[in-house]
Design a protein around this motif. Structure first.
Motif, PDB file in Angstrom:
ATOM      1  N   VAL A 103       0.855  -1.189   0.000  1.00  0.00           N
ATOM      2  CA  VAL A 103       0.000   0.000   0.000  1.00  0.00           C
ATOM      3  C   VAL A 103       0.889   1.237   0.000  1.00  0.00           C
ATOM      4  O   VAL A 103       1.732   1.405   0.893  1.00  0.00           O
ATOM      5  CB  VAL A 103      -0.929   0.018   1.239  1.00  0.00           C
ATOM      6  CG1 VAL A 103      -1.783   1.281   1.250  1.00  0.00           C
ATOM      7  CG2 VAL A 103      -1.801  -1.231   1.250  1.00  0.00           C
ATOM      8  N   SER A 104       0.705   2.115  -0.978  1.00  0.00           N
ATOM      9  CA  SER A 104       1.557   3.298  -1.081  1.00  0.00           C
ATOM     10  C   SER A 104       1.069   4.418  -0.166  1.00  0.00           C
ATOM     11  O   SER A 104      -0.122   4.532   0.131  1.00  0.00           O
ATOM     12  CB  SER A 104       1.593   3.810  -2.523  1.00  0.00           C
ATOM     13  OG  SER A 104       2.559   4.837  -2.667  1.00  0.00           O
ATOM     14  N   SER A 105       2.027   5.238   0.282  1.00  0.00           N
ATOM     15  CA  SER A 105       1.733   6.371   1.149  1.00  0.00           C
ATOM     16  C   SER A 105       2.904   7.334   1.044  1.00  0.00           C
ATOM     17  O   SER A 105       3.958   6.983   0.498  1.00  0.00           O
ATOM     18  CB  SER A 105       1.540   5.911   2.598  1.00  0.00           C
ATOM     19  OG  SER A 105       2.752   5.356   3.093  1.00  0.00           O
ATOM     20  N   PRO A 106       2.783   8.552   1.585  1.00  0.00           N
ATOM     21  CA  PRO A 106       3.952   9.443   1.620  1.00  0.00           C
ATOM     22  C   PRO A 106       5.088   8.832   2.436  1.00  0.00           C
ATOM     23  O   PRO A 106       4.866   7.969   3.285  1.00  0.00           O
ATOM     24  CB  PRO A 106       3.400  10.714   2.283  1.00  0.00           C
ATOM     25  CG  PRO A 106       1.932  10.667   2.037  1.00  0.00           C
ATOM     26  CD  PRO A 106       1.563   9.215   2.079  1.00  0.00           C
ATOM     27  N   GLU A 107       6.303   9.288   2.187  1.00  0.00           N
ATOM     28  CA  GLU A 107       7.461   8.756   2.900  1.00  0.00           C
ATOM     29  C   GLU A 107       7.328   9.022   4.397  1.00  0.00           C
ATOM     30  O   GLU A 107       6.803  10.028   4.828  1.00  0.00           O
ATOM     31  CB  GLU A 107       8.756   9.403   2.374  1.00  0.00           C
ATOM     32  CG  GLU A 107       9.089   9.086   0.932  1.00  0.00           C
ATOM     33  CD  GLU A 107       8.405  10.025  -0.055  1.00  0.00           C
ATOM     34  OE1 GLU A 107       7.574  10.877   0.390  1.00  0.00           O
ATOM     35  OE2 GLU A 107       8.677   9.908  -1.256  1.00  0.00           O
ATOM     36  N   ASP A 108       7.842   8.084   5.193  1.00  0.00           N
ATOM     37  CA  ASP A 108       7.769   8.187   6.648  1.00  0.00           C
ATOM     38  C   ASP A 108       8.823   9.162   7.183  1.00  0.00           C
ATOM     39  O   ASP A 108       9.892   9.330   6.595  1.00  0.00           O
ATOM     40  CB  ASP A 108       7.985   6.814   7.280  1.00  0.00           C
ATOM     41  CG  ASP A 108       6.935   5.804   6.836  1.00  0.00           C
ATOM     42  OD1 ASP A 108       5.820   6.231   6.484  1.00  0.00           O
ATOM     43  OD2 ASP A 108       7.240   4.596   6.847  1.00  0.00           O
ATOM     44  N   LEU A 109       8.515   9.755   8.345  1.00  0.00           N
ATOM     45  CA  LEU A 109       9.388  10.788   8.905  1.00  0.00           C
ATOM     46  C   LEU A 109      10.537  10.242   9.751  1.00  0.00           C
ATOM     47  O   LEU A 109      11.496  10.963   9.993  1.00  0.00           O
ATOM     48  CB  LEU A 109       8.568  11.755   9.767  1.00  0.00           C
ATOM     49  CG  LEU A 109       7.625  12.697   9.027  1.00  0.00           C
ATOM     50  CD1 LEU A 109       6.933  13.605  10.032  1.00  0.00           C
ATOM     51  CD2 LEU A 109       8.384  13.519   8.000  1.00  0.00           C
ATOM     52  N   PHE A 110      10.446   9.015  10.217  1.00  0.00           N
ATOM     53  CA  PHE A 110      11.446   8.546  11.169  1.00  0.00           C
ATOM     54  C   PHE A 110      12.827   8.437  10.523  1.00  0.00           C
ATOM     55  O   PHE A 110      12.961   8.218   9.319  1.00  0.00           O
ATOM     56  CB  PHE A 110      11.042   7.195  11.746  1.00  0.00           C
ATOM     57  CG  PHE A 110      11.126   6.050  10.759  1.00  0.00           C
ATOM     58  CD1 PHE A 110      12.295   5.301  10.651  1.00  0.00           C
ATOM     59  CD2 PHE A 110      10.055   5.722   9.953  1.00  0.00           C
ATOM     60  CE1 PHE A 110      12.387   4.250   9.758  1.00  0.00           C
ATOM     61  CE2 PHE A 110      10.136   4.672   9.047  1.00  0.00           C
ATOM     62  CZ  PHE A 110      11.302   3.937   8.947  1.00  0.00           C
ATOM     63  N   GLU A 111      13.847   8.602  11.349  1.00  0.00           N
ATOM     64  CA  GLU A 111      15.192   8.188  10.986  1.00  0.00           C
ATOM     65  C   GLU A 111      15.537   7.006  11.872  1.00  0.00           C
ATOM     66  O   GLU A 111      14.973   6.840  12.959  1.00  0.00           O
ATOM     67  CB  GLU A 111      16.205   9.322  11.166  1.00  0.00           C
ATOM     68  CG  GLU A 111      16.320   9.859  12.576  1.00  0.00           C
ATOM     69  CD  GLU A 111      17.400  10.930  12.726  1.00  0.00           C
ATOM     70  OE1 GLU A 111      18.274  11.047  11.840  1.00  0.00           O
ATOM     71  OE2 GLU A 111      17.367  11.655  13.750  1.00  0.00           O
ATOM     72  N   ALA A 112      16.450   6.162  11.414  1.00  0.00           N
ATOM     73  CA  ALA A 112      16.702   4.916  12.145  1.00  0.00           C
ATOM     74  C   ALA A 112      18.157   4.500  12.008  1.00  0.00           C
ATOM     75  O   ALA A 112      18.871   4.920  11.089  1.00  0.00           O
ATOM     76  CB  ALA A 112      15.795   3.806  11.619  1.00  0.00           C
TER      77      ALA A 112
END
Length: 357
Positions: A103-112
């Protein structure tokens, strides 16, 4: 021993104390295993107390994460790995966890920052580097004590995960060591997360996720997290619910491997993280560290005895754990939609996008 969800409509993650498992009587073990089975069937998440991990180990991990994530962007980016190597640094807006479900969505904000079992450090074990690549540690002079703190947490969280697999086996009516042959070379990874915006951005965009909706890939996840709102899990009725860990508790959730092994008797629950923001839309600090106990890469998942009703077909075809993880990571990290997650994606697409705030 265990606090189960109340009988009213409030959604709660059960709190289960595992401190006395090793010394419990048969009746006490049965009671605890029954509580675990109830939670696994209805929620797919647990809050584990009595886990025995010293506070200082968690405090050292949090300090180590703060030290690393406060490094200049160029120092962190030097530790990036190719998408097919599940190690090193991931900058904000580089992943889409929802693509692990197709399922596509905008890119996530987290850094890891990811570390895991390093096959190159144990040449005699013949662990394939495709699943056990070398870790990419930051320079000690930039992050003093970082590696030691992370490796200490990795060892403690791994010990808890292995204890939980024994409890899970008991809850499923199996020998306590049932999962041992499937986990003695487990593809274990620790992912440390920090919610951040790329340089130059100050406010969270509309419809942006801190971490997109997903299920975890393996057997069980042990999660340390700040007591800051953001985490939501999808209830069986299709509505999102806010979850904060109890003081001193570790959140634990089941992954796809257990859902497939049990033919969905147990839940690999969808969850996501909303961007933690203040009243003005500015991101506030939220950290988490997820220890993924995924199982051996060549262990084949097929339904456990008694989990498929008579005269019906299993809900999932057999699959090796490594193959399943690779397909999921290709979605989230390489941004190639996973086409083998139709049951999970259907739950996401029919979810009600409101929460019980």
């Amino acid at each position: 021993m265990a606090e189960l969800p109340s009988s009213d409509d409030r959604f709660r993650v059960p709190v289960i104390d595992v401190s006395h498992w090793a010394t419990s009587s048969a009746a006490e073990r049965t009671a605890l295993a029954t509580a675990v089975d109830e939670a696994a069937r209805t929620v797919g998440f647990l809050q584990i107390t009595g886990h025995g991990i010293p506070d200082r180990v968690a405090d050292d991990l949090a300090t180590a994460m703060d030290t690393f994530f406060s490094l200049p962007p160029e120092e962190k980016r030097a530790l990036c790995a190719p998408p097919d190597v599940n190690r090193g640094y991931t900058p904000p807006k580089a992943e889409k966890l929802s693509l692990s479900l197709g399922v596509s969505s905008p890119e996530d904000l987290f850094e890891a920052f990811n570390v895991g079992v390093d096959g190159t450090a144990h040449p005699s074990s013949a662990l394939p580097t495709a699943y056990f690549p070398a870790n990419r540690w930051p320079a000690p002079h930039l992050t003093p004590g970082f590696r030691e703190a992370v490796e200490s947490w990795f060892a403690h969280a791994g010990g808890l995960a292995r204890l939980l697999t024994r409890i899970f086996a008991h809850a499923l009516g199996l020998d306590e060591d049932f999962f041992r042959p499937c986990t003695d070379r487990s593809v274990d990874v620790l992912r440390m997360n920090n919610y951040a915006l790329p340089d130059g951005e100050t406010h969270v965009e509309r419809d942006r996720m801190g971490m997109g909706a997903h299920t975890d890939y393996g057997i069980v996840t042990v999660l340390w997290a700040d007591r800051v709102p953001g985490l939501q899990i999808l209830g069986p009725e299709g509505r999102w619910h806010d979850v904060l860990p109890e003081e001193g508790a570790l959140l634990v959730n089941l992954g796809d491997a257990l859902a497939r092994w049990t033919n969905d008797r147990w839940r690999s629950t969808l969850h996501r993280v909303l961007p933690p923001t203040d009243a003005d839309g500015r991101l506030i600090r939220r950290r988490s560290a997820a220890y993924f106990h995924d199982g051996n890469h060549d262990a084949v998942i097929s339904p456990l005895p008694g989990c498929v009703p008579r005269n019906t077909e299993p809900l999932y075809p057999p699959i090796a754990i490594g193959e399943h993880i690779s397909a999921k990571l290709a979605g989230s990290r390489a941004l190639r939609p996973n086409e083998d997650a139709t049951r999970e994606s259907a739950r996401l697409l029919t979810a009600t996008d409101t929460a019980d705030r």
